[in-house]
Structures are given as C-alpha cells and as structure tokens.
Write a protein that holds these residues in place. Sequence first.
Motif, PDB file in Angstrom:
ATOM      1  N   GLY A 197       0.843  -1.202   0.000  1.00  0.00           N
ATOM      2  CA  GLY A 197       0.000   0.000   0.000  1.00  0.00           C
ATOM      3  C   GLY A 197       0.876   1.248   0.000  1.00  0.00           C
ATOM      4  O   GLY A 197       0.458   2.300   0.486  1.00  0.00           O
TER       5      GLY A 197
ATOM      6  N   CYS B  11      -2.230  -3.584   2.087  1.00  0.00           N
ATOM      7  CA  CYS B  11      -0.865  -4.057   1.817  1.00  0.00           C
ATOM      8  C   CYS B  11      -0.712  -5.547   2.116  1.00  0.00           C
ATOM      9  O   CYS B  11      -1.017  -6.012   3.218  1.00  0.00           O
ATOM     10  CB  CYS B  11       0.091  -3.251   2.687  1.00  0.00           C
TER      11      CYS B  11
ATOM     12  N   CYS C 228       3.792   3.019   9.310  1.00  0.00           N
ATOM     13  CA  CYS C 228       3.414   3.058   7.892  1.00  0.00           C
ATOM     14  C   CYS C 228       2.484   4.239   7.635  1.00  0.00           C
ATOM     15  O   CYS C 228       2.713   5.042   6.741  1.00  0.00           O
ATOM     16  CB  CYS C 228       2.743   1.740   7.501  1.00  0.00           C
TER      17      CYS C 228
ATOM     18  N   CYS D 146       8.520   1.097   2.448  1.00  0.00           N
ATOM     19  CA  CYS D 146       8.192  -0.301   2.122  1.00  0.00           C
ATOM     20  C   CYS D 146       9.422  -1.212   2.110  1.00  0.00           C
ATOM     21  O   CYS D 146       9.332  -2.363   2.522  1.00  0.00           O
ATOM     22  CB  CYS D 146       7.463  -0.384   0.790  1.00  0.00           C
TER      23      CYS D 146
ATOM     24  N   CYS E 199      10.209  -2.242   5.607  1.00  0.00           N
ATOM     25  CA  CYS E 199       9.103  -3.059   6.107  1.00  0.00           C
ATOM     26  C   CYS E 199       9.172  -4.472   5.492  1.00  0.00           C
ATOM     27  O   CYS E 199       8.991  -5.480   6.183  1.00  0.00           O
ATOM     28  CB  CYS E 199       7.815  -2.374   5.702  1.00  0.00           C
TER      29      CYS E 199
HETATM   30 FE1  SF4 Z   1       2.956  -2.061   3.427  1.00  0.00          FE
HETATM   31 FE2  SF4 Z   1       4.975  -1.660   5.034  1.00  0.00          FE
HETATM   32 FE3  SF4 Z   1       4.801  -0.337   2.729  1.00  0.00          FE
HETATM   33 FE4  SF4 Z   1       3.179   0.243   4.728  1.00  0.00          FE
HETATM   34  S1  SF4 Z   1       5.378   0.504   4.726  1.00  0.00           S
HETATM   35  S2  SF4 Z   1       2.584  -0.025   2.595  1.00  0.00           S
HETATM   36  S3  SF4 Z   1       2.825  -1.769   5.644  1.00  0.00           S
HETATM   37  S4  SF4 Z   1       5.081  -2.545   3.000  1.00  0.00           S
END
Ligand code: SF4
Length: 362
Positions: free
Chosen positions: A279, A297, A320, A327, A330
């Motif tokens: 996301g 996500c 997030c 991302c 993460c």
């Molecule tokens: Fe997904 Fe992590 Fe990116 Fe947020 S930061 S959209 S939770 S992958």
Amino acid sequence: MESRIDPWGAVEIKDYEKVFSEFGLKRFPEEYKKSLDHLVFRRNIVYAHRGFEKVYERIANKKPFINMTGIATSGYMHFGHKLIIDIFNFFKECGAKNFFGVCDIDAYVSRPDSKIPALIEAKKYAVSNLADALALGLGRKDVYVQSRKEQRYYEFSFELSKKITSATFQAIYGHLDLGKVSANLLQYADILHPQLKEFCGKMPSVTAIAIEQDPHMRAVRDLAKKLSYSLELPSSIYITHQPGLKKGMKMSSSVAESAIFLMDSLEAVENKIKNAFTGGRDTVDEQRRLGGNPEICSVHTLLKFHYPDDKKLEELYHDCKTGKILCGECKQFCIKFVSDFLRKHQKKVKRVEPLAKKMVFG
Ligand code: SF4
C-alpha cells in the motif's frame, strides 16, 4: 435468488453481509474475541460462526470438545494452511479431543486428473502435508490419514449416503460429479465420526473453515439430525481468506508467486516478498508526507495473519500510516520474520518426514 457458494471454486466473496443473512451465520461475538487468547480472534481474522456457543461454553468450563479439521492433499502447504493449523493447535491447547484429517482420497476423487492423476500423487502430497502438520506442533495421535482410517469410519460414510438425496446434492452444490459426491460423503464422516461411541461419543465440535466450505457445513448439520445416532450439531468458525502477495488474490497454491509455501527456499521467500503488492506511495517523498496504506498491503497482512507480537504489529501499522517507515524496510522485516520461521520449520520437517511416510504408506 439464493446465492450458491462452490466449495471447489476460487471466487472471492465480496458481499459478506448478504452471505451472513442468507446462510444464517452469526458474527463472532466480541466477548469470545476477548477471552479466546489467539491472534485470529484478537485481529478479527475469525469473523463469524455457526453454532459455536456450546464449544465456547466447554472451553470456558474447561470441558472437552471435539476439534476437527483437515486438508485435502492436492498440493504443498502454504501460509494459508499454516493458519488453519495454528487455530487447530489453539483449540488443542484448550483441552480438545483432536482429529486432523490428512485427506488423500478426498483430494484424488474431487480434483481433476490434470491436477491429481492418480491416488499415489495425493499420497505423496499427504506425506509432505503431514510432515508440515507434525512440524507445526500436531502430535501423531492428533492426526489421521484418510486412506488408512478405521473401517468404522468408512462404514459410517456409507450410512450417511442413505440420508442425503441427489436432489439435495444438486441444490447445495449445483452438480452431481460422482468424485465430488464421494468426497463429500467422506467429509461428512470426517466431521461427524468423532461423535460415534467408538471414538469420543456425543460432544460439541468445532471446525475452522473458509466461507466457501459452508455448503458442507450446512449439509452435515442437516445430516446429523437425520441419523439414528444422537449427535450434537457440529459447529464452525469462519476465517477471512489470507490474501496472496499479488493484488486482489487469496493465497492459493495455484498462483505460486502469490503464496509462501512452507517448503520455499529462503531465496524464493525474499523474491516473493520483495515483489509483493503493497500500500506504498509512488515516491519516497510522497510516502514520507502522506504515509502508506497498510489496510491494502499484502506484506502487512502477512504479518497480521502470522506475526505473534501485537505491539510490534501496531507499531508497524502506525509507522506506515505516518510515513515513518518505507516499504523496503518493512519488507526486510517481513522477510526476516518469514525466513527465521521457515529455517526452523524446515529442519523440523526433515526430522518428522520418516514418521509421516510411515503414517501414509505403512
Ligand atoms: Fe505495506 Fe509496510 Fe509499505 Fe506500509 S510501509 S505499505 S505496511 S510494506
């Protein structure tokens, strides 16, 4: 017109409210979610039930109940299957009598030849699935292999066949495919046989299912009323589909890059998560300014379904939303979590494989 759900279909159900009212499911009560200490309840992954009240009462009063679920062995297990076993293990810890079916005959007779051309193929998958289940914490006595099940179980499935008509099959499933009909009779026996006196005797039972399995549940509850045995109506709880890593898909064996299999190499895990749908925003600047969207996500959802620490999960969600985390970082977190888990899991699988082979082939 009444909706029909195909248990063998891959259709995503969009209007849950409609399914609730048409099929008479109940929302999973807040009180249950608070007292059943597992992430699937706290995180709303279990969202509905049919007749679970008696099982809940038994758990609250520390009395035994039947914990029944199973897997049709038509492919390798992925994280969606792991969730089912996590729930099974939770009920086991609550003091249940456990029946986990490794359903090789079901897989062979209900799947097309293009997928499972011979029973031996389903048995090979059974070894792999059983080894995963044992490595995930099930004991030898919690599990049965369908093709090696007691004669009483098969006798019972024939008894069941007399209590359901072809018209009922047609109305519920929309076809009379003989392979699927016989698989259904075995599934009904799977759910009901633990209540026979040769096994546990009459007792409330629970089976965790996805909504497309509900036709089986309605049919089996109906059958339970028609038998000459006195049985409790089996109950079911309903799990949200674990989304796949690609946009708009559930995690399914048929789309390999969308699923994380329990036998995936660490390299494959890394690639799949790196290429997962997120996301996140188009640019780093936008993400820092506006934050991402963890609700849609697939990386966040994978963690939601499996990462045990609520506090850390909330922190990631918040970071997030506020643009504190990007991302890439993460995804690295998720890759590490999944890889650490799989490294340990695959070692355990190696240890239990000989037992799994013996249980399937004798
Ligand atoms: Fe997904 Fe992590 Fe990116 Fe947020 S930061 S959209 S939770 S992958």
